[in-house]
Design a protein around this motif. Sequence first.
Motif, PDB file in Angstrom:
ATOM      1  N   GLN A  36       0.825  -1.205   0.000  1.00  0.00           N
ATOM      2  CA  GLN A  36       0.000   0.000   0.000  1.00  0.00           C
ATOM      3  C   GLN A  36       0.862   1.259   0.000  1.00  0.00           C
ATOM      4  O   GLN A  36       1.947   1.303   0.556  1.00  0.00           O
ATOM      5  CB  GLN A  36      -0.896   0.012   1.239  1.00  0.00           C
ATOM      6  N   LYS A  37       0.351   2.268  -0.621  1.00  0.00           N
ATOM      7  CA  LYS A  37       0.932   3.603  -0.590  1.00  0.00           C
ATOM      8  C   LYS A  37       0.164   4.443   0.421  1.00  0.00           C
ATOM      9  O   LYS A  37      -1.047   4.286   0.607  1.00  0.00           O
ATOM     10  CB  LYS A  37       0.849   4.265  -1.965  1.00  0.00           C
ATOM     11  N   VAL A  38       0.858   5.390   1.098  1.00  0.00           N
ATOM     12  CA  VAL A  38       0.219   6.291   2.051  1.00  0.00           C
ATOM     13  C   VAL A  38      -0.606   7.312   1.284  1.00  0.00           C
ATOM     14  O   VAL A  38      -0.073   8.062   0.443  1.00  0.00           O
ATOM     15  CB  VAL A  38       1.252   7.009   2.947  1.00  0.00           C
TER      16      VAL A  38
ATOM     17  N   VAL B  24       6.882  10.473   7.702  1.00  0.00           N
ATOM     18  CA  VAL B  24       6.103   9.728   6.703  1.00  0.00           C
ATOM     19  C   VAL B  24       5.378  10.746   5.829  1.00  0.00           C
ATOM     20  O   VAL B  24       4.798  11.710   6.338  1.00  0.00           O
ATOM     21  CB  VAL B  24       5.091   8.790   7.391  1.00  0.00           C
TER      22      VAL B  24
ATOM     23  N   ASP C  46       4.465   7.488   0.266  1.00  0.00           N
ATOM     24  CA  ASP C  46       5.436   6.505   0.734  1.00  0.00           C
ATOM     25  C   ASP C  46       4.808   5.121   0.787  1.00  0.00           C
ATOM     26  O   ASP C  46       3.586   4.969   1.024  1.00  0.00           O
ATOM     27  CB  ASP C  46       5.941   6.877   2.128  1.00  0.00           C
ATOM     28  N   THR C  47       5.634   4.125   0.609  1.00  0.00           N
ATOM     29  CA  THR C  47       5.168   2.750   0.720  1.00  0.00           C
ATOM     30  C   THR C  47       5.104   2.367   2.185  1.00  0.00           C
ATOM     31  O   THR C  47       6.039   2.605   2.956  1.00  0.00           O
ATOM     32  CB  THR C  47       6.112   1.793  -0.013  1.00  0.00           C
ATOM     33  N   ILE C  48       3.989   1.777   2.571  1.00  0.00           N
ATOM     34  CA  ILE C  48       3.791   1.412   3.975  1.00  0.00           C
ATOM     35  C   ILE C  48       4.494   0.091   4.241  1.00  0.00           C
ATOM     36  O   ILE C  48       4.224  -0.916   3.570  1.00  0.00           O
ATOM     37  CB  ILE C  48       2.289   1.283   4.310  1.00  0.00           C
ATOM     38  N   ASP C  49       5.416   0.117   5.244  1.00  0.00           N
ATOM     39  CA  ASP C  49       6.025  -1.118   5.718  1.00  0.00           C
ATOM     40  C   ASP C  49       6.331  -0.982   7.203  1.00  0.00           C
ATOM     41  O   ASP C  49       6.307   0.116   7.760  1.00  0.00           O
ATOM     42  CB  ASP C  49       7.269  -1.494   4.918  1.00  0.00           C
TER      43      ASP C  49
ATOM     44  N   LEU D  70       7.052   2.426   9.814  1.00  0.00           N
ATOM     45  CA  LEU D  70       6.164   2.768  10.920  1.00  0.00           C
ATOM     46  C   LEU D  70       6.877   2.706  12.266  1.00  0.00           C
ATOM     47  O   LEU D  70       6.634   3.547  13.139  1.00  0.00           O
ATOM     48  CB  LEU D  70       4.948   1.822  10.924  1.00  0.00           C
TER      49      LEU D  70
ATOM     50  N   GLN E 252      -3.632   1.228  10.665  1.00  0.00           N
ATOM     51  CA  GLN E 252      -3.672   1.347   9.210  1.00  0.00           C
ATOM     52  C   GLN E 252      -5.031   0.928   8.699  1.00  0.00           C
ATOM     53  O   GLN E 252      -5.535  -0.150   9.017  1.00  0.00           O
ATOM     54  CB  GLN E 252      -2.589   0.473   8.572  1.00  0.00           C
TER      55      GLN E 252
ATOM     56  N   LEU F 116      -3.118   6.242   7.473  1.00  0.00           N
ATOM     57  CA  LEU F 116      -2.435   5.960   8.733  1.00  0.00           C
ATOM     58  C   LEU F 116      -3.041   6.830   9.819  1.00  0.00           C
ATOM     59  O   LEU F 116      -3.100   8.064   9.671  1.00  0.00           O
ATOM     60  CB  LEU F 116      -0.931   6.243   8.616  1.00  0.00           C
TER      61      LEU F 116
END
Length: 791
Positions: A20-22, A44, A48-51, A55, A75, A80
């Motif tokens: 997923q992207k933010v 963030v 950005d790519t969520i990982d 986080l 999430q 977020l």
Amino acid sequence: MMTRKIALSWMLLGSLLLAQKVTQIKFEGLAHLSPTVAKEVAGVHIGDTIDSELLDESVKNFFDQGYFEDVWVEQKGGTLIYHFNEKRAIAKVIVNGYGDDGKKLLESAGIKKGDLYDEMRIERAKKTMQKALEAKGNYDSVVEVTTKPVGKNAVAVTFDVNKGEKIKIKKLNFIGAKALDKSDLESDLVNKEEDTLGFIPFFFDNGEVKVDQLEYDAYRLKETYMKHGYIDAEVSKPLMRVDYSSYSAEVDYKINEGKQYKVGKVSIAQSIPGLKMEDLVSDLDLHSGRVFNITKMRKDIKMLENKAGDLGYAYAKVTPNMHKDPEKGTVDIQYIITPGQKVTIGDVLISGNNETKDRVIRRYIYLAPGDLYNATDLKESKNALQRTGFFEKVDIQSQRVSEDKINLLVKVKETQTGTISAGGGYGSYEGFMVNASISDRNLFGSGINSTFGVEWSKVSQNFNLSFVNPRVWDSLYSMGLSLYKKKYDYNYDQTDGYTIDQLGGSLNVGREFWRHFYASVGVGYVDNQSEYSDEYLQNLNSISSQFYNDQYKKMSGFASLKFDNTDDYLLPREGFIASVNGEFSQMDGDITQENRDRGYTDFASFTKINARFGAFYGMEDLIDYDLILRFKARYTKIISGDDQYIPIGERLFMGGVGSVRGYNPYSLSPDVIGQGGIPGYPGSRIGGTERESISLEANIPLSDAAKMRLSAFYDIGRISTDAIRRTPNSNVDFHDPSQSYYGDSLVRSSTGAVIEWQSPFGAINLIFAYAINPDEYDDTATFEFSMGNQF
């Protein structure tokens, strides 16, 4: 095998497709940070790519801010949501069980109202308090912490202190000490043996251990030996042995004294033009043949640096080279002066003055842009500013701009100069006495001193109004104007007596000559309308009418010379005040027939000389304690022709603040006692023509936080008068003190203590006095208080 590889490939492809992207960031429960700042802290950004690594780092960033007890992230797709559980604020901090020093203890812990509550920080504060208590000699100390919620997001913190017991030093052992007496060794120590009268504060040592100073006491002992010439002396760290059953201790120092050295050759190596070698050597404290003294050597170093500084070398350094000769027991000293470059003043920058105008401050700074640096001018500029009384604190620092130029940074902290003051006392004759005044030493920040004062009792009413501009148009000239109304009723047993009733004023101009000398001249006028009741005359058999029943006008000329180089207005620690004033008066009026019968021809054309001297000496550099010694002397004399008459309103009286404390103001005077005069009775007091007094004072700090100090004093004064003529048909010989006077030369003394308080309303002095040798008719006063500066 192939089937497994295909399955694994599909799993990896699925995870990439599911990444997923933010798309949105939200914050819930946030108060201390704005959303904009929170986004920056989170690290963030949209897109950005969520990982998990991203986080975790984001949550760590928030914890590092110190505002939060808990932070977590939720999430929902590309959104977020940060959730915050913020720390509570400290709404109140209380310290119980430590009296007035609780505030200082709290400051040492670093906890204050408004801080965020953190259990680890509170625990550290608790341990810091316990260490602070131990440093002051409190053993078995316990500090407990309790909290109480205040609303939803705040908490009150209470530190309950059990101070424990004080350890007292019963004995100091200086093992190996032979050359110096124990009293000499102990004199500079912070930790001393308990004195027999140690329970009396300020004057005797109570023996309480200051643990944080024990280590430094070893260096103080080394310093003591070096003051007496023992350069090689070695002092061990102290060993303290505590008996917890009695909370007492012995402290051991092991000492190897070595040999005592005397000063051999003393020389100075320097090449500064204008510095004469013979003058420098003659100004040194350490000379050949004297016992070496490390304190005097440091004083000599400072003197040499100042001598170089007076010629513009602001960064001159003096290095002592010492060569010991153990066989002869001598040490040669060579002072090497490294001058550096000459320095000029670039600019004078003033800060901290909210009321006082810059131009007023610049009047007292003896260095201006373009001037060559001068160390003495710099010191005296600071003293001059402190003498004004406008500032609580003055600091002048140098800021290096280049190799040959500095700026002066003048930092001041203003004090309360405008005051509404009050004072008073009680006397058996005057009853309750009060005085009040409205004054400002620095009116509108202009440096002008203005006063309106009132004194009131059942027998006196006094009013005064004055303005003094010490620097007219920022020049060296001063100008002053004063007006006053004075009334004093003398009565006895509720029978009307005589009344001094005067209206007067003066105008003077002055000028500063040289740096500490001031001269002024002026004119004054007095209209005296004193009256003497017929009933009183009859009661006293007319014996005293010669002194009071006259009305007159007086024109006077004034001249004065003053020297003042003290370092502070209210609390000088060094310097002298000396002044002499002359009043040259001509009176006009009708004297009574009785006075004509006694041979007086007219009112006196008299001269009144008034002199005073004050010396102040701070002992802190010598004994490491803020003790101030004061010596004050005053002298006044009236000179007139033999056949001229001086009325009561112009004569001298003694007693009260400014002369001999412990006696009511104006109550000490020679008395007429012949033919009905009553000793000590106000109507019999004739006033003197000569008066002198001396005061000795020792002043120590009482409470730095409250700006209170304590003075012990001894006053002694004498007042006398010239011979009083008698009527031709009087049987009283007025030249015989046993018949005509009660104390032709009156001497009185007193002792006591003064609490000096630099209050928000001005300087307040609470005086507790004891009259040492009062006569049975004297009006004594055990308590007085006053406001304002004191000579």
